[in-house]
Structures are given as structure tokens and as C-alpha cells.
Design a protein around this motif. Structure first.
Motif, PDB file in Angstrom:
ATOM      1  N   ASN A  20      -3.339   1.751   2.161  1.00  0.00           N
ATOM      2  CA  ASN A  20      -2.835   0.918   3.238  1.00  0.00           C
ATOM      3  C   ASN A  20      -3.798  -0.237   3.436  1.00  0.00           C
ATOM      4  O   ASN A  20      -4.907  -0.045   3.905  1.00  0.00           O
ATOM      5  N   SER A  21      -3.373  -1.434   3.041  1.00  0.00           N
ATOM      6  CA  SER A  21      -4.197  -2.634   3.161  1.00  0.00           C
ATOM      7  C   SER A  21      -3.542  -3.595   4.139  1.00  0.00           C
ATOM      8  O   SER A  21      -2.373  -3.956   3.971  1.00  0.00           O
ATOM      9  N   ILE A  22      -4.283  -4.016   5.129  1.00  0.00           N
ATOM     10  CA  ILE A  22      -3.761  -4.951   6.119  1.00  0.00           C
ATOM     11  C   ILE A  22      -3.346  -6.262   5.458  1.00  0.00           C
ATOM     12  O   ILE A  22      -2.312  -6.833   5.773  1.00  0.00           O
ATOM     13  N   GLU A  79      -5.791   9.196  -0.200  1.00  0.00           N
ATOM     14  CA  GLU A  79      -5.320   8.119   0.675  1.00  0.00           C
ATOM     15  C   GLU A  79      -6.519   7.280   1.098  1.00  0.00           C
ATOM     16  O   GLU A  79      -7.604   7.807   1.340  1.00  0.00           O
ATOM     17  N   ILE A  80      -6.282   5.962   1.183  1.00  0.00           N
ATOM     18  CA  ILE A  80      -7.288   5.026   1.692  1.00  0.00           C
ATOM     19  C   ILE A  80      -6.602   4.161   2.741  1.00  0.00           C
ATOM     20  O   ILE A  80      -5.568   3.543   2.471  1.00  0.00           O
ATOM     21  N   ARG A  81      -7.184   4.145   3.942  1.00  0.00           N
ATOM     22  CA  ARG A  81      -6.672   3.305   5.028  1.00  0.00           C
ATOM     23  C   ARG A  81      -7.787   2.352   5.457  1.00  0.00           C
ATOM     24  O   ARG A  81      -8.917   2.788   5.659  1.00  0.00           O
ATOM     25  N   MET A  82      -7.446   1.080   5.619  1.00  0.00           N
ATOM     26  CA  MET A  82      -8.434   0.063   5.975  1.00  0.00           C
ATOM     27  C   MET A  82      -8.080  -0.551   7.321  1.00  0.00           C
ATOM     28  O   MET A  82      -6.929  -0.896   7.561  1.00  0.00           O
ATOM     29  N   TYR A  83      -9.089  -0.671   8.167  1.00  0.00           N
ATOM     30  CA  TYR A  83      -8.909  -1.249   9.494  1.00  0.00           C
ATOM     31  C   TYR A  83      -9.914  -2.381   9.683  1.00  0.00           C
ATOM     32  O   TYR A  83     -11.125  -2.162   9.558  1.00  0.00           O
TER      33      TYR A  83
END
Length: 149
Positions: free
Chosen positions: A48-50, A130-134
Motif C-alpha cells: 500500500n503506497s500513498i 504486507e507493507i503499508r506506508m504512512y
């Protein structure tokens, strides 16, 4: 009111494996070794990339990192802090680079950026699942001189 507590069921060996996989992935990222990065992922990886959207599977991960490195060939990730709980590693990241490719409809304008954010890595059976970026994408756009339409 119900309070849910998450209890880690991973052994210390499994947690150490996750740390090892993360550090191996980070080293591959630093050297732009996409093949090595992808080898550390589950088949059903979710990213998940903004800035670039959502990607699924190893093919999607490869596409994402190629796009990222084409857009910011000098991108650098520095881990500021890291914590782990069970199958999750959370990092505070300082990252920077120079825009050379297209992003948000803007061509590469050689503008530099520097941001801080949090990246969450979820592990499944010793691989990144999973990789999530904030991070503040509006601050990124401001630094890259990208105007909202």
C-alpha cells in the motif's frame, strides 16, 4: 466495553527470522536489487503506497519498486526507530530523493524531497506478506512543487 489484547504467539526464533528478513530486504533495497527484494515476499504480498497506489503479488511488487526507482533513482530510506510485535515490524523512516520520473502527473523536475513516516511490515512464515506506508503526501507534493488540480 471490550478490550482486545494481541498476544504474540511467535517464538523468539521466529521474531529473529523476521528481523533478519527485514534487514536483508532493506540491504537489497539500498542496492536496488529488486530480484532479492521480491524473493523475500510471500506470493500474495500486498503493498500500500500513498503515492503509487496498491500492488498485489510478486509481479505487482516488482512493478511498484521499478516505478519507485525510476521516479526517484537516488531514494534513500533510513530507519530512525524500529519496534516489533509478533509478526509485525513497525519502522519510523526518514526518506529522501530527487524526482527524475513521473509522479502525480508531474514529469521529473529534479526536485528533492525529505520526509518522515511510518512503514509497517507484516510477516507470514518468515516472509514479508504486507507493507503499508504512512506519510504526508501533501508535504511531498509541496516539496516537489506539484500543484493540486
Amino acid at each position: 466495553m471490550f478490550i482486545l489484547f494481541y498476544l504474540s504467539v511467535l517464538s523468539k526464533e521466529e521474531e529473529q527470522l523476521n528481523f533478519h528478513v527485514f534487514h536483508t530486504w532493506k540491504s537489497a533495497f539500498d542496492s536496488r536489487d529488486i530480484d532479492k527484494m521480491v524473493s523475500l515476499l510471500t506470493d500474495n504480498i500486498k503493498i500500500n503506497s500513498i503515492s503509487f497506489g496498491d500492488y498485489k503479488g510478486k509481479k505487482g511488487a516488482r512493478e511498484y519498486w521499478q516505478k519507485l526507482f525510476d521516479t526517484f533513482p537516488d531514494i534513500e530510506l533510513k530507519v530512525v526507530t524500529m519496534t516489533a510485535d509478533g509478526n509485525r515490524i513497525v519502522t519510523e523512516i526518514s526518506f529522501s530523493g530527487t524526482q527524475k520520473g513521473h509522479i502525480y502527473g508531474s514529469p521529473g523536475l529534479n526536485k528533492k524531497f525529505h520526509l518522515r513516516g511510518a512503514f509497517v511490515y507484516e510477516f507470514i512464515d518468515g516472509k514479508i506478506g504486507e507493507i503499508r506506508m504512512y506519510y504526508d503526501s501533501s508535504f511531498l507534493k509541496k516539496q516537489l512543487k506539484i500543484m493540486e488540480l
